[in-house]
Design a protein around this motif. Structure first.
Motif, mmCIF file in Angstrom:
data_model
loop_
_atom_site.group_PDB
_atom_site.id
_atom_site.type_symbol
_atom_site.label_atom_id
_atom_site.label_comp_id
_atom_site.label_asym_id
_atom_site.label_seq_id
_atom_site.Cartn_x
_atom_site.Cartn_y
_atom_site.Cartn_z
ATOM 1 N N VAL A 119 -18.406 44.574 -26.465
ATOM 2 C CA VAL A 119 -18.359 44.883 -28.320
ATOM 3 C C VAL A 119 -17.648 43.682 -28.623
ATOM 4 N N LYS A 120 -18.174 42.951 -29.703
ATOM 5 C CA LYS A 120 -17.539 41.894 -30.197
ATOM 6 C C LYS A 120 -16.997 42.159 -31.720
ATOM 7 N N VAL A 121 -15.889 41.790 -32.256
ATOM 8 C CA VAL A 121 -15.694 41.554 -33.798
ATOM 9 C C VAL A 121 -15.987 40.250 -34.165
ATOM 10 N N VAL A 122 -16.901 40.136 -35.298
ATOM 11 C CA VAL A 122 -17.248 38.671 -35.517
ATOM 12 C C VAL A 122 -17.460 38.633 -36.919
ATOM 13 N N GLU A 123 -17.382 37.131 -37.313
ATOM 14 C CA GLU A 123 -17.662 36.681 -38.900
ATOM 15 C C GLU A 123 -18.494 35.548 -38.925
ATOM 16 N N PRO A 124 -19.693 35.563 -38.975
ATOM 17 C CA PRO A 124 -20.619 34.355 -38.887
ATOM 18 C C PRO A 124 -20.501 33.446 -40.100
ATOM 19 N N GLU A 125 -20.090 33.963 -41.059
ATOM 20 C CA GLU A 125 -20.019 33.148 -42.424
ATOM 21 C C GLU A 125 -18.754 32.202 -42.470
ATOM 22 N N SER A 126 -19.019 30.997 -43.152
ATOM 23 C CA SER A 126 -17.797 29.951 -43.295
ATOM 24 C C SER A 126 -16.829 30.235 -44.357
ATOM 25 N N ASN A 127 -15.735 29.690 -43.952
ATOM 26 C CA ASN A 127 -14.844 29.575 -45.012
ATOM 27 C C ASN A 127 -14.054 31.118 -45.459
ATOM 28 N N THR A 128 -14.106 31.744 -44.379
ATOM 29 C CA THR A 128 -13.461 32.962 -44.856
ATOM 30 C C THR A 128 -12.657 33.588 -43.422
ATOM 31 N N LYS A 129 -12.438 34.650 -43.326
ATOM 32 C CA LYS A 129 -11.582 35.119 -42.174
ATOM 33 C C LYS A 129 -12.218 36.167 -41.709
ATOM 34 N N LEU A 130 -11.613 36.613 -40.414
ATOM 35 C CA LEU A 130 -12.330 37.584 -39.531
ATOM 36 C C LEU A 130 -12.643 38.755 -40.253
ATOM 37 N N ILE A 131 -11.437 39.115 -40.931
ATOM 38 C CA ILE A 131 -11.242 40.391 -41.678
ATOM 39 C C ILE A 131 -11.065 40.300 -42.984
ATOM 40 N N GLY A 132 -11.666 41.056 -44.045
ATOM 41 C CA GLY A 132 -11.299 40.664 -45.248
ATOM 42 C C GLY A 132 -10.037 41.329 -45.769
ATOM 43 N N PRO A 133 -9.318 40.962 -46.977
ATOM 44 C CA PRO A 133 -8.043 41.427 -47.173
ATOM 45 C C PRO A 133 -7.685 42.587 -47.262
ATOM 46 N N ALA A 134 -8.588 43.440 -47.511
ATOM 47 C CA ALA A 134 -8.342 45.193 -47.429
ATOM 48 C C ALA A 134 -8.673 45.852 -46.283
#
Length: 527
Positions: free
Chosen positions: A401-416
């Motif tokens: 199980v992985k926590v991922v963020e494939p898109e660039s120029n952001t962070k793993l988890i959104g601010p909320a």
């Protein structure tokens, strides 16, 4: 599972038996989905009943259960010429006379449409005759038809619906009444109990009484509860009775009691011995009527072969409870769900917020915990990025199980992602983990509101773990769960109990959990 009640009603109007049969499919027969919750909340009236009961027992009284059904002749024996007026306030019972039912040729043809090839008209006629004679109880009729005619349950009820005699039954009055005052049952009980033990008899009973009030309002109900006691002794004075009355009320927390002699006396009491009992309200100081006391009339007692004086005290328990609680409407006191507006405290609303879907296995719960832990630890890592949350076995299969963020120029988890849900003044608010310090409203929510202990990520992780469990059972090779911006509770896998939801809506409160979460979970199965 939530029923579509409108659809069920429509189907039942069209074909009741078919709708009834189909409704059985709506009830789950197997599985363990429910466990008891701690929702213990006693009714204040029953709490008072328990307290009063203990007071009488501690003072040396014997508890008696008195009949609720009383023949009108008892009222006539006790009240004498006043009985006619008293009976006007009483509910009389009635029963249905069982009809004679014949089976015509036309009816037989209608029965054959329900039960093709029906060949037991004589047996059915016999069942109807036995029902008329009282040999078959009404609630056993369908069962007898099923057993003796060999028809299905729904066919039996459909047959009964063909006979208007069952629908057109009219109640026939009888002389039995619902007791309007506990005294109506005391006389008969005392006649028997005086043979059981030596005097004095010190008895009490707590139960409902029923009066056909001219109106139902904040001070009148058809049904109310009375704590009634009687003392039969060889020698007892009115002063003795009043002293016992004061002792009882003292035990209930009322130290100042007034007994005011009534100018007119009910005929079942001896002349000039009936008093209304008033207690002093502990907060307002006002004296309020809570009961009635006096000696039973020797004339009434003689009709029951009772040769000794009997002192009686009746306490209106709703009156006592209204004094204690400050409630001014007896209807709201006894039936709050009918006469009082629904109110939820912030604590109750917080408890009503729950996950829509969550893992059902221990392995699934460990996955949810690992997702939250990993997301919190790496929340601000720049993307694209991925972090392994856990690796293990679920439903007999290996999973990563992985926590991922494939898109660039952001962070793993959104601010909320780690906003926490609070309830304040009936509003449901998502509060960010930081940045709230400069916001006056959010400061108030955090300091005065009720924290649920649930973050958006907690709820999303529960959803992800649930979906991973399902994917493992289906045999999927991979499953991806993603949440973007939240606008409602359901967006983050949360729901609010229906009653709580209605309370918030009807009171113009709000649910505000808006915010960008942007979290993605990927589970890869390796076996």
């Amino acid at each position: 599972m939530r029923f579509d009640v409108r659809e069920i009603r429509v189907k039942a109007e069209k074909d009741y038996e078919k709708a009834w049969l189909e409704s059985g499919e709506l009830i789950e027969k197997k599985g363990r989905f429910f466990s008891l919750q701690n929702k213990s909340r006693p009714h204040p009236l029953q709490e008072l009943i328990a307290e009063v009961r203990r007071v009488f027992l501690d003072l040396g009284f014997t508890e008696v259960v008195l009949p609720i059904l009383v023949d009108k002749k008892e009222v006539q024996a006790q009240y004498g010429p006043e009985a006619a007026v008293i009976l006007d306030r009483i509910f009389f019972l009635a029963g249905l006379e069982r009809p004679d039912i014949g089976i015509s040729r036309k009816k037989l043809l209608e029965i054959e449409k329900i039960v093709p090839g029906f060949d037991s008209p004589k047996q059915l006629q016999g069942i109807f005759r036995r029902y008329k004679k009282g040999e078959i109880d009404a609630d056993e009729m369908v069962e007898v038809m099923v057993q003796e005619l060999g028809v299905k349950e729904e066919q039996a009820t459909a047959i009964l619906s063909l006979f208007p005699e069952f629908r057109e039954l009219r109640p026939v009055p009888m002389d039995l009444t619902l007791r309007s005052h506990t005294t109506a049952a005391w006389f008969g009980a005392l006649r028997e109990l005086q043979r059981w033990e030596p005097l004095p008899l010190q008895l009490f009973s707590i139960g409902p009484k029923f009066r056909r009030e001219q109106r139902l309002d904040e001070s009148h109900l058809y049904e109310s509860w009375t704590a009634s006691m009687v003392i039969m002794a060889e020698r007892m004075s009115l002063e003795d009775g009043e002293e016992v009355t004061r002792k009882i009320f003292s035990k209930l927390g009322f130290d100042e009691v007034r007994l005011v002699r009534k100018t007119t006396t009910s005929k079942y009491y001896a002349p000039q011995t009936e008093s209304e009992v008033f207690v002093r309200h502990p907060k307002t100081g006002e004296y309020l009527e809570v009961g009635d006391a006096g000696f039973y009339s020797p004339v009434s007692l003689s009709r029951y072969d009772i040769a000794y004086p009997v002192f009686n005290l009746g306490i209106g328990l709703e009156r006592v409870l209204m004094i204690r609680t400050g409630e001014t409407d007896i209807r709201a006191l006894v039936f709050p769900y009918l006469y009082r507006e629904v109110k939820f405290s912030d604590e109750e609303l917080a408890a009503a917020i729950r996950f829509q879907r969550e893992p059902s296995t221990e392995a699934g719960r460990r996955i949810a915990e690992a997702i939250v832990r990993t997301a919190r630890e790496h929340a601000d890592e720049p993307s694209p990025c991925e972090f392994r949350a856990c690796e293990g076995e679920i439903a007999g299969r290996r999973v990563v199980v992985k926590v991922v963020e494939p898109e660039s120029n952001t962070k793993l988890i959104g601010p909320a992602g780690f906003n926490e849900i609070y309830v304040y003044d009936g509003n449901v608010i998502g509060v960010p983990p930081k940045g709230w310090e400069k916001d006056e409203f959010l400061n108030t929510v955090r300091s005065r509101g009720r924290a649920t202990g649930i973050s958006y990520m907690d709820a999303f992780a529960a959803l992800a773990a649930h979906e991973i469990e399902r994917a493992a059972q289906r045999g999927d090779r991979e499953v991806k769960i993603r949440v973007r911006a939240a606008k409602s509770l359901s967006d983050v896998n949360l729901e609010l109990d229906g009653a709580a939801q209605r309370y918030i809506t009807s009171n113009n409160k709000r649910i505000d959990i808006r915010g960008p979460i942007f979290a993605t979970i990927v589970a890869e199965f390796t076996s």
